[in-house]
Design a protein around this motif. Sequence first.
Motif, PDB file in Angstrom:
ATOM      1  N   ASN A 480       0.811  -1.217   0.000  1.00  0.00           N
ATOM      2  CA  ASN A 480       0.000   0.000   0.000  1.00  0.00           C
ATOM      3  C   ASN A 480       0.842   1.264   0.000  1.00  0.00           C
ATOM      4  N   GLN A 481       2.056   1.174   0.477  1.00  0.00           N
ATOM      5  CA  GLN A 481       2.927   2.339   0.566  1.00  0.00           C
ATOM      6  C   GLN A 481       3.647   2.650  -0.748  1.00  0.00           C
ATOM      7  N   LEU A 482       3.521   1.784  -1.742  1.00  0.00           N
ATOM      8  CA  LEU A 482       4.214   1.986  -3.013  1.00  0.00           C
ATOM      9  C   LEU A 482       3.503   3.026  -3.863  1.00  0.00           C
ATOM     10  N   ALA A 483       4.285   3.832  -4.563  1.00  0.00           N
ATOM     11  CA  ALA A 483       3.714   4.806  -5.497  1.00  0.00           C
ATOM     12  C   ALA A 483       3.102   4.065  -6.680  1.00  0.00           C
ATOM     13  N   GLY A 484       1.918   4.498  -7.103  1.00  0.00           N
ATOM     14  CA  GLY A 484       1.240   3.875  -8.227  1.00  0.00           C
ATOM     15  C   GLY A 484       0.239   2.808  -7.832  1.00  0.00           C
ATOM     16  N   VAL A 485       0.187   2.427  -6.541  1.00  0.00           N
ATOM     17  CA  VAL A 485      -0.780   1.434  -6.077  1.00  0.00           C
ATOM     18  C   VAL A 485      -2.075   2.136  -5.708  1.00  0.00           C
ATOM     19  N   GLU A 486      -3.187   1.719  -6.305  1.00  0.00           N
ATOM     20  CA  GLU A 486      -4.478   2.330  -6.037  1.00  0.00           C
ATOM     21  C   GLU A 486      -5.265   1.591  -4.963  1.00  0.00           C
ATOM     22  N   GLN A 487      -5.316   0.271  -5.047  1.00  0.00           N
ATOM     23  CA  GLN A 487      -6.075  -0.526  -4.090  1.00  0.00           C
ATOM     24  C   GLN A 487      -5.329  -1.835  -3.823  1.00  0.00           C
ATOM     25  N   VAL A 488      -5.442  -2.331  -2.594  1.00  0.00           N
ATOM     26  CA  VAL A 488      -4.896  -3.635  -2.236  1.00  0.00           C
ATOM     27  C   VAL A 488      -5.970  -4.388  -1.455  1.00  0.00           C
ATOM     28  N   SER A 489      -6.237  -5.615  -1.865  1.00  0.00           N
ATOM     29  CA  SER A 489      -7.265  -6.396  -1.175  1.00  0.00           C
ATOM     30  C   SER A 489      -6.863  -7.860  -1.170  1.00  0.00           C
ATOM     31  N   ALA A 490      -7.545  -8.628  -0.332  1.00  0.00           N
ATOM     32  CA  ALA A 490      -7.257 -10.067  -0.197  1.00  0.00           C
ATOM     33  C   ALA A 490      -8.485 -10.865  -0.577  1.00  0.00           C
ATOM     34  N   THR A 491      -8.271 -12.093  -1.074  1.00  0.00           N
ATOM     35  CA  THR A 491      -9.372 -12.956  -1.487  1.00  0.00           C
ATOM     36  C   THR A 491      -8.954 -14.415  -1.369  1.00  0.00           C
ATOM     37  N   SER A 492      -9.951 -15.286  -1.327  1.00  0.00           N
ATOM     38  CA  SER A 492      -9.666 -16.724  -1.233  1.00  0.00           C
ATOM     39  C   SER A 492      -9.496 -17.361  -2.603  1.00  0.00           C
ATOM     40  N   GLU A 493     -10.114 -16.789  -3.636  1.00  0.00           N
ATOM     41  CA  GLU A 493     -10.040 -17.341  -4.982  1.00  0.00           C
ATOM     42  C   GLU A 493      -9.858 -16.208  -5.973  1.00  0.00           C
ATOM     43  N   LEU A 494      -9.435 -16.569  -7.177  1.00  0.00           N
ATOM     44  CA  LEU A 494      -9.331 -15.599  -8.256  1.00  0.00           C
ATOM     45  C   LEU A 494     -10.523 -15.759  -9.187  1.00  0.00           C
ATOM     46  N   PHE A 495     -11.168 -14.655  -9.518  1.00  0.00           N
ATOM     47  CA  PHE A 495     -12.262 -14.710 -10.469  1.00  0.00           C
ATOM     48  C   PHE A 495     -11.743 -15.266 -11.801  1.00  0.00           C
ATOM     49  N   GLY A 496     -12.538 -16.127 -12.408  1.00  0.00           N
ATOM     50  CA  GLY A 496     -12.113 -16.791 -13.627  1.00  0.00           C
ATOM     51  C   GLY A 496     -11.687 -18.224 -13.388  1.00  0.00           C
ATOM     52  N   SER A 497     -11.487 -18.602 -12.102  1.00  0.00           N
ATOM     53  CA  SER A 497     -11.183 -19.990 -11.766  1.00  0.00           C
ATOM     54  C   SER A 497     -12.488 -20.724 -11.470  1.00  0.00           C
ATOM     55  N   TYR A 498     -12.390 -22.000 -11.146  1.00  0.00           N
ATOM     56  CA  TYR A 498     -13.603 -22.797 -10.939  1.00  0.00           C
ATOM     57  C   TYR A 498     -14.143 -22.668  -9.521  1.00  0.00           C
ATOM     58  N   GLY A 499     -13.283 -22.611  -8.521  1.00  0.00           N
ATOM     59  CA  GLY A 499     -13.744 -22.485  -7.154  1.00  0.00           C
ATOM     60  C   GLY A 499     -14.481 -23.731  -6.670  1.00  0.00           C
ATOM     61  N   TYR A 500     -15.092 -23.626  -5.510  1.00  0.00           N
ATOM     62  CA  TYR A 500     -15.814 -24.755  -4.908  1.00  0.00           C
ATOM     63  C   TYR A 500     -17.180 -24.264  -4.439  1.00  0.00           C
ATOM     64  N   ASP A 501     -18.187 -25.115  -4.645  1.00  0.00           N
ATOM     65  CA  ASP A 501     -19.529 -24.714  -4.232  1.00  0.00           C
ATOM     66  C   ASP A 501     -19.873 -25.327  -2.873  1.00  0.00           C
ATOM     67  N   HIS A 502     -20.847 -24.728  -2.210  1.00  0.00           N
ATOM     68  CA  HIS A 502     -21.289 -25.154  -0.887  1.00  0.00           C
ATOM     69  C   HIS A 502     -22.818 -25.255  -0.892  1.00  0.00           C
ATOM     70  N   THR A 503     -23.340 -26.000   0.050  1.00  0.00           N
ATOM     71  CA  THR A 503     -24.787 -26.123   0.198  1.00  0.00           C
ATOM     72  C   THR A 503     -25.313 -24.953   1.020  1.00  0.00           C
ATOM     73  N   VAL A 504     -26.318 -24.286   0.497  1.00  0.00           N
ATOM     74  CA  VAL A 504     -26.889 -23.107   1.160  1.00  0.00           C
ATOM     75  C   VAL A 504     -28.407 -23.279   1.222  1.00  0.00           C
ATOM     76  N   LYS A 505     -29.006 -22.842   2.362  1.00  0.00           N
ATOM     77  CA  LYS A 505     -30.450 -22.940   2.562  1.00  0.00           C
ATOM     78  C   LYS A 505     -31.007 -21.616   3.063  1.00  0.00           C
ATOM     79  N   ARG A 506     -32.311 -21.418   2.832  1.00  0.00           N
ATOM     80  CA  ARG A 506     -33.004 -20.280   3.449  1.00  0.00           C
ATOM     81  C   ARG A 506     -33.258 -20.563   4.922  1.00  0.00           C
ATOM     82  N   GLU A 507     -33.661 -21.805   5.220  1.00  0.00           N
ATOM     83  CA  GLU A 507     -33.929 -22.210   6.592  1.00  0.00           C
ATOM     84  C   GLU A 507     -32.981 -23.346   6.970  1.00  0.00           C
ATOM     85  N   ARG A 508     -32.560 -23.359   8.229  1.00  0.00           N
ATOM     86  CA  ARG A 508     -31.561 -24.346   8.637  1.00  0.00           C
ATOM     87  C   ARG A 508     -32.052 -25.773   8.430  1.00  0.00           C
ATOM     88  N   ASN A 509     -33.298 -26.028   8.761  1.00  0.00           N
ATOM     89  CA  ASN A 509     -33.848 -27.377   8.635  1.00  0.00           C
ATOM     90  C   ASN A 509     -34.750 -27.515   7.412  1.00  0.00           C
TER      91      ASN A 509
END
Length: 792
Positions: A480-509
């Motif tokens: 962040n301290q370098l000249a020319g850097v606009e934004q720095v952020s962290a992520t678990s995956e890169l967009f454009g890769s396949y990634g992993y899906d998870h099971t999601v529900k509206r209600e727990r049961n």
Amino acid sequence: MLTSYLKIAWRNLWKHKLFSVINVFGLASGLVVCFLAIAHIKGSFDYDNFHPNRGRTYRILTDVVGKDNDITPFATSPMPLAATLKRDYSFVEEAARVAKTYAEFSSNQKRFTTVSYAVDPGFFRIFGYKLAKGRPATEPNTVVLTRETAEKFFGTANPVGQVLQNTELGQFTVTGVLADMPIKSHLVFDMLFSLQTPWNPQQRASFADWRNYQTGLTYVLLKPGTTADALKQVLPSVVGRATRNLHFKTEKGYSLRVQPFTKLSPSRQELMRATNEPQIGGLLVEAGVGLLTLLLAAFNYINLTLARSLSRAREVGIRKVAGAVRWQLVGQFMAESVILSLLALGLANVMLEFIKPMVFVQKWLIGGVVWNWQLTAIFVVFSVIAGLLAGVIPARILSGFQPSQVLRSQTGLRVIRGISLRKSLIVAQFAISMIAMIALLSMSRQMNYMATADYGFQRDRVLTIPLNTIPAQRLANEINQLAGVEQVSATSELFGSYGYDHTVKRERNGLDSSTAFVWASDPQFIATMNLTLLAGQNLPPATADSVASGGSRLVLINEEAAKTFRLGNSREAVGKSLWLNDSTEVQVAGVLKDFRFTSFAWSIKPLIIQNNPAQFRYLTVGVAAGNEDAVLADTKRIWKRLSPYEPFTGQWYTDFLQQRHTHPEDMDFTTLLLVLSFSIACLGLLGMVTYNTQTRVKEVGVRKILGAQVSQIVWLLSRDFVRLLLIAAAIAMPLGYLAGYAFLSNFAYHVSLGLETFALCFGSLLVLGGLTIGIRTYRAALDNPTESLRAE
């Protein structure tokens, strides 16, 4: 007699050198593709043959019956099955579970995501994976590594006794290093760790659930003298007792069946949750491509031999008058074919040495194949048979001429009215080559489209950096301290890769579960990637409580997630709750505009973004225009200071997408096949044009004396062949469209098969064919007529 056949055959081939070279190169090109397919097919039958107990080992498959009575086969089976079989049935010598995981391990200031298998102690007694050093991983929290994985983590140091760290399962002690496998195995992994390792309560419950048939593989070793029938007979009763009082949500139930280990590869059936054994369908496609290429070469041989049919007819007539019978003439022509095939075999082996090092060939075809005398013998026998089959049609046709036919000017070979057999073969060659070109161009355009299309997020001037063991916040503060850097952020995956899906529900049961991609990022990620927030607010900063509880309870979702989980429009979705994996309740803080974040093979999927620093694996750096080189150089210096023993592997986002989607090694090999097919076709055409001009040399001389121009003579000699190219294009275009569409239909977002694709392919066909025809006919048209008419 055989010696006489071979001598005469050799003299004929030597006399007609151009035709012999064309035939040898064509057959060699076809043979080399067939050899690659043969080697891969043979290698697929050799999978896992280094295991000592293959004949007594079986894998248990699961046939799941759906609500609609459709049966879906799985390579996996319920996890409690192995213990039940070993405990209750005396004919079972050993049983073991194998569960595949994608886990992240760290050690020695290095962190890698590995392909791992959690295995029971019995695994090492069933299979013959040898250890180069140490002992098997049979106790809890122990692991054995492959040689490559050991070198990644520990270099040349002895890894035995070293410790690997996993965030979920804790510390693992390395007990051994596996020796390199002599050939390929259906299990491909970086490490094997003990399944006896303490798992979280949810995972332990999953392992004990007979309804969970998708988690692990089950292997059974029977005692000597026990047949598979004994195991087959007990499986229905095992399933009946275990599932009698169980309720299935999405299926009626399942049955188990036995797969002999000796018949595991190649796979005769497409299985869900399959391992890495080759599929029989893919092998048949490879064999088909090889045989098709060889068929193109065989067309050349048939074409050129029949083109010279008039001169060979005189030879046949003289031999028959001298007393030769038909089978002797057939033997003479077949001897020529065998000599050609043996010469082609030698050239094919030379070509194979140049093709073997190609990445695609090593990775997908011949890597791990044992090149022994058996494979060499197969190549020789296949070459001889190919030569005999290529020569059988010309041999039967030419040997059937009667002496009275010798003075006739035509052999009368017709397929349909006005089109001879020879012309039909030329059309077939170029039509097949053009179909392959259209399909290849469609593939190339689609890959380029996936690498360069607008994904809906910022891809230019964004630097991606794998974190390994460096804390995300520490590296972000430095950059962040370098000249020319606009934004720095962290992520678990890169967009454009396949990634992993998870099971999601509206209600727990609730029973309305669906899958969604759950990725982790920090609040700066939205600005770095230039994503559009339609409603609500950004992710909150991480707190000590959110880190300890596995991530913030406030999440961002995309429009597709709001639609999938019926949360209403973007504004209505804000504040509503979702359940992740039945255990974590999260609340929607904001809704993002849809963008393409995974493969183009899929339509836009539901996405949930959570601020969970424990899952951060990449740093993304937005750079101002004109500062790319300076920022990259400064980032490398920071990396060298923070992690001196780990090479810098950061890359620009555009380069990541290019590497992810273009697959240059696949395209190189496919292009090679296309070049070979067009070379065979053009050489065959060259031979036909050459012979045609030779038979009309006196006609050309007379026409030139009577005042014909060079251009008129060129057109006279080439117009029939140009017509053949146009017929080939007319046949190939609709078939090529179907081939290209069949490939593109696998993608939710794809290019269109526009006129530019067909124009380029058609133009290439005319250029290649036109040059082949034009060069030879132009040379014939320039010949001095006094040379051709001197004898008149």
